[in-house]
Each structure stands twice: as structure tokens, then as C-alpha cells.
Design a protein around this motif. Structure first.
Motif, mmCIF file in Angstrom:
data_model
loop_
_atom_site.group_PDB
_atom_site.id
_atom_site.type_symbol
_atom_site.label_atom_id
_atom_site.label_comp_id
_atom_site.label_asym_id
_atom_site.label_seq_id
_atom_site.Cartn_x
_atom_site.Cartn_y
_atom_site.Cartn_z
ATOM 1 N N SER A 68 0.754 -1.165 -0.001
ATOM 2 C CA SER A 68 -0.231 -0.135 -0.031
ATOM 3 C C SER A 68 0.861 1.123 0.101
ATOM 4 N N PRO A 69 0.332 2.442 -0.557
ATOM 5 C CA PRO A 69 1.352 3.780 -0.620
ATOM 6 C C PRO A 69 1.288 4.260 0.942
ATOM 7 N N ILE A 70 0.377 3.899 1.654
ATOM 8 C CA ILE A 70 0.368 4.326 3.139
ATOM 9 C C ILE A 70 0.486 3.611 3.955
ATOM 10 N N LEU A 86 4.146 7.284 16.853
ATOM 11 C CA LEU A 86 3.088 7.067 15.830
ATOM 12 C C LEU A 86 3.347 7.764 14.365
ATOM 13 N N VAL A 87 3.692 7.010 13.496
ATOM 14 C CA VAL A 87 3.955 7.865 12.211
ATOM 15 C C VAL A 87 2.788 7.318 10.997
ATOM 16 N N GLN A 88 3.008 8.091 9.932
ATOM 17 C CA GLN A 88 2.121 7.664 8.876
ATOM 18 C C GLN A 88 3.187 8.097 7.778
ATOM 19 N N VAL A 89 3.642 6.883 6.945
ATOM 20 C CA VAL A 89 4.345 7.263 5.767
ATOM 21 C C VAL A 89 3.953 6.865 4.335
ATOM 22 N N ARG A 90 4.326 7.794 3.548
ATOM 23 C CA ARG A 90 3.730 7.681 2.162
ATOM 24 C C ARG A 90 5.085 6.935 1.327
ATOM 25 N N THR A 91 4.596 5.876 0.600
ATOM 26 C CA THR A 91 5.752 5.139 -0.031
ATOM 27 C C THR A 91 5.502 5.170 -1.048
ATOM 28 N N GLN A 92 6.631 4.535 -2.006
ATOM 29 C CA GLN A 92 6.614 4.481 -3.516
ATOM 30 C C GLN A 92 7.244 3.222 -3.720
ATOM 31 N N PRO A 93 6.837 2.079 -4.925
ATOM 32 C CA PRO A 93 7.567 1.200 -4.963
ATOM 33 C C PRO A 93 8.810 1.690 -5.767
ATOM 34 N N VAL A 152 9.819 -0.914 -0.563
ATOM 35 C CA VAL A 152 9.322 0.498 -1.085
ATOM 36 C C VAL A 152 10.066 1.623 -0.597
ATOM 37 N N LYS A 153 10.024 2.701 -1.197
ATOM 38 C CA LYS A 153 10.747 3.798 -0.818
ATOM 39 C C LYS A 153 9.869 4.854 -0.032
ATOM 40 N N LEU A 154 10.323 5.387 0.993
ATOM 41 C CA LEU A 154 9.861 6.364 1.988
ATOM 42 C C LEU A 154 9.983 7.860 1.215
#
Length: 173
Positions: A16-18, A109-116, A124-126
Motif C-alpha cells: 500500500s502507498p500509505i 506513531l507515524v504515517q508514511v507515504r511510500t512508492q515502489p 518500498v521507498k519512503l
């Protein structure tokens, strides 16, 4: 199974991207090189060479770099980051570049947006992380191909391209 045997924690790859979870920590960092495409490197090298020739005729000292140096590309820091979700599953993602050391603490507590990444074997890359504990958005910064080429070389390439265009327009008249 023997009780003395070490149990390895299972690390998952997230698709997932998030990803939302608790920050577990940073792993050992290493560097990775970004290759500059051959066509881009040759185009910049040749057009900058035109400006360098004109500059040498006018006794100016141009910035010189070899094609091999241009192709090598910038190195950037890669740091594996581990997160744990509410179910206790651990995820590993790659952070390219750097963040301030005080930005993330174990248990935040963190929320990360990722990309393959282009290589499917890599995690995946942060792209961006929001520390929900402090409500601080963070984006790691990495060197780019353009910063690697440098402003002097890019200005020379632009001047060389302009000179080439003027000469070509004059010849086609």
C-alpha cells in the motif's frame, strides 16, 4: 525446536502507498549511487564542450569534468526504517537521504507515504513521513542528477546549446 535457538522477526514488504504504525528504529545506513543516463550525460557534455571551446578562445577558464564523472552520478544515503503496525507486524521501508536525528523517536506513531522502486527486490521507498505524535511532516532530501551536474556545467551546456542553435540557424538561411 530448541529454546536456545534465536527467533528471527518476520519482516514484511508493504504494497500500500500509505503505512501507519509505530516507529521501531533506523537500521544501519549505506550509500547507493544514482546513475545518470548516457543520453543526458552526453548531451550536457557536448553542449558544455561547445561553450568551453568558445570560452578557451576568449581566454576564460571553463569548468571541466569528464564524461565518466558525469555518468557516475551522485551518491545518496539509504537507511532502512522499521515500523510496527497495530497487529504487531513489522515492515521495512527504505529512506533515501536524511532526516534530522531528533525527528523520530522509538515508539512514535507515524504515517508514511511510500512508492515502489524500479527494482522489485528492494523494499518500498519512503517519500514522506508525518510524525503523528508531534504532528510534524518530514521529507528526506537527497541529491539529484541536476545538483550532481552542477550549476556551472548546466550554464555552460545552456550557452553551448544557444551557440549551436545560432550557428545552425545561420547555416540554414
Amino acid at each position: 525446536m530448541d529454546d536456545t535457538e534465536l527467533h528471527r522477526e518476520r519482516i514484511l514488504r508493504h504494497v500500500s502507498p500509505i503505512i501507519t504504525g509505530r516507529f521501531v528504529g533506523f537500521q544501519a545506513s549505506y550509500t547507493r549511487e544514482v546513475r545518470v543516463g548516457r543520453a543526458l550525460a552526453i548531451a550536457v557534455f557536448v553542449t558544455a564542450g561547445i561553450a568551453q571551446m568558445i570560452g578557451s578562445l576568449m581566454r576564460m577558464r571553463p569548468a571541466r569534468r569528464s564524461l565518466k564523472d558525469l555518468r557516475k552520478g551522485p551518491e545518496f544515503l539509504v537507511t532502512p526504517v522499521r515500523l510496527r503496525d497495530d497487529l504487531g507486524q513489522t515492515y521495512e521501508i527504505e529512506m533515501h537521504g536524511q532526516l534530522p536525528q531528533s525527528a523520530l523517536h522509538r515508539g512514535d506513531l507515524v504515517q508514511v507515504r511510500t512508492q515502489p522502486q524500479a527494482d522489485p527486490t528492494l523494499p518500498v521507498k519512503l517519500m514522506q513521513v508525518v510524525n503523528l505524535t508531534t504532528m510534524q511532516p518530514l521529507t528526506p532530501r537527497i541529491p539529484t542528477r541536476w545538483s550532481h551536474l552542477g550549476p556551472a556545467m548546466l550554464l555552460q551546456a545552456a550557452a553551448g546549446l544557444t551557440i549551436f542553435g545560432v550557428v545552425l540557424a545561420a547555416l540554414l538561411r
